[in-house]
Write a protein that holds these residues in place. Structure first.
Motif, PDB file in Angstrom:
ATOM      1  N   THR A 189       0.675  -1.261  -0.167  1.00  0.00           N
ATOM      2  CA  THR A 189      -0.124  -0.291   0.333  1.00  0.00           C
ATOM      3  C   THR A 189       0.771   1.117   0.475  1.00  0.00           C
ATOM      4  O   THR A 189       1.862   1.250   0.779  1.00  0.00           O
ATOM      5  N   GLU A 193       1.668   4.680   0.584  1.00  0.00           N
ATOM      6  CA  GLU A 193       2.020   6.105   1.259  1.00  0.00           C
ATOM      7  C   GLU A 193       1.722   7.463   0.838  1.00  0.00           C
ATOM      8  O   GLU A 193       1.532   7.843  -0.702  1.00  0.00           O
ATOM      9  N   ARG A 250       1.288  10.666  -1.322  1.00  0.00           N
ATOM     10  CA  ARG A 250       2.359  11.227  -2.041  1.00  0.00           C
ATOM     11  C   ARG A 250       2.119  12.617  -1.887  1.00  0.00           C
ATOM     12  O   ARG A 250       1.039  12.931  -1.186  1.00  0.00           O
TER      13      ARG A 250
END
Length: 250
Positions: A55, A57, A59
């Motif tokens: 998954t 983080e 951005r």
């Protein structure tokens, strides 16, 4: 050998061709698909590489242009070179790639490790995948070598192929063991979400296979989802009608 026959056209047959495919699948569907023992044991899924990125983080925006990236430019250039090369009518006539002694030694060690772990070790739960992993690594190594314009599979290409194969095996093991996919829970959530959007918040149980989303249209999947929701107090079933609880439309 590819043979396709349709009522609206003549039979089409091709020999000496290879198939490469890229399949995207939703996580909620992965569990049902890969846990089918027939497809596993027949060797269908073990011939696929599984990429499942972590998954992301949150951005931040950064300007980026592929035309300014040297790696992308080099990739595009090599693609153009390969596309311009003559295409063989029968791929079986293509030259075979051999291994360097070092690359073959790496593959042998990998093969013996897969045999050991698939039959008596940590990969027993994905045995069909692990037992075919050496074949998969060989194919990847050949592709990497052909991409590089080499006439032999070297150590670097073999190590890259083994890394990709190991990454795929780790993802398959995660999916098959259910660590990232809880199919029953996801189906229950899907059913509850669908019920909650209905104006009446209810539906006769017998109508769910006909009207609900495709993934819920088997009786066993429907019943398992209802049982799970009912056990957690999200629905109640009265006289064959399923009612969604905890939802109130404005």
């Amino acid at each position: 050998h590819l043979s396709v026959a349709r009522a609206s056209s003549d039979r089409v047959e091709r020999y000496g061709v290879r198939l490469s495919a890229h399949l995207m699948i939703q996580p909620s569907a992965v569990g049902d698909a890969v846990t089918n023992e027939a497809l596993q044991n027949q060797g269908l899924w073990p011939r696929w590489l599984l990429a499942w990125p972590e998954t992301l983080e949150p951005r931040t925006y950064k300007p980026w242009s592929p035309s300014q990236n040297p790696h992308v430019q080099a990739y595009w250039q090599r693609c153009d070179e390969l596309l311009d090369a003559p295409v063989l009518e029968n791929i079986n006539n293509a030259p075979a790639l051999d291994y360097t002694p070092q690359a073959k030694g790496e593959l042998i060690k990998f093969f013996e490790g897969m045999e050991r772990e698939a039959r008596k070790g940590v990969l027993k739960n994905i045995r069909p995948f692990a037992l075919r992993a050496t074949e998969m690594a060989s194919r990847i190594a050949a592709v990497l070598s052909a991409w590089g314009g080499l006439n032999v599979v070297g150590t670097e290409e073999m190590e890259g192929a083994l890394s990709l194969t190991a990454y795929s095996l780790a993802n398959w093991q995660t999916v098959v063991s259910g660590q990232r996919v809880d199919t029953q829970s996801s189906r229950a959530i899907e059913l509850y979400t669908w019920l909650a959007k209905r104006p009446s918040l209810s539906i006769p149980k017998r109508d769910i296979p006909r009207l609900a989303p495709q993934a819920l249209r088997s009786a066993s999947t429907r019943d398992a989802a209802i049982d799970l929701l009912e056990s957690h107090g999200f629905v109640t079933v009265l006289d064959g009608v399923v009612y969604a609880l905890g939802v109130k439309h404005e």
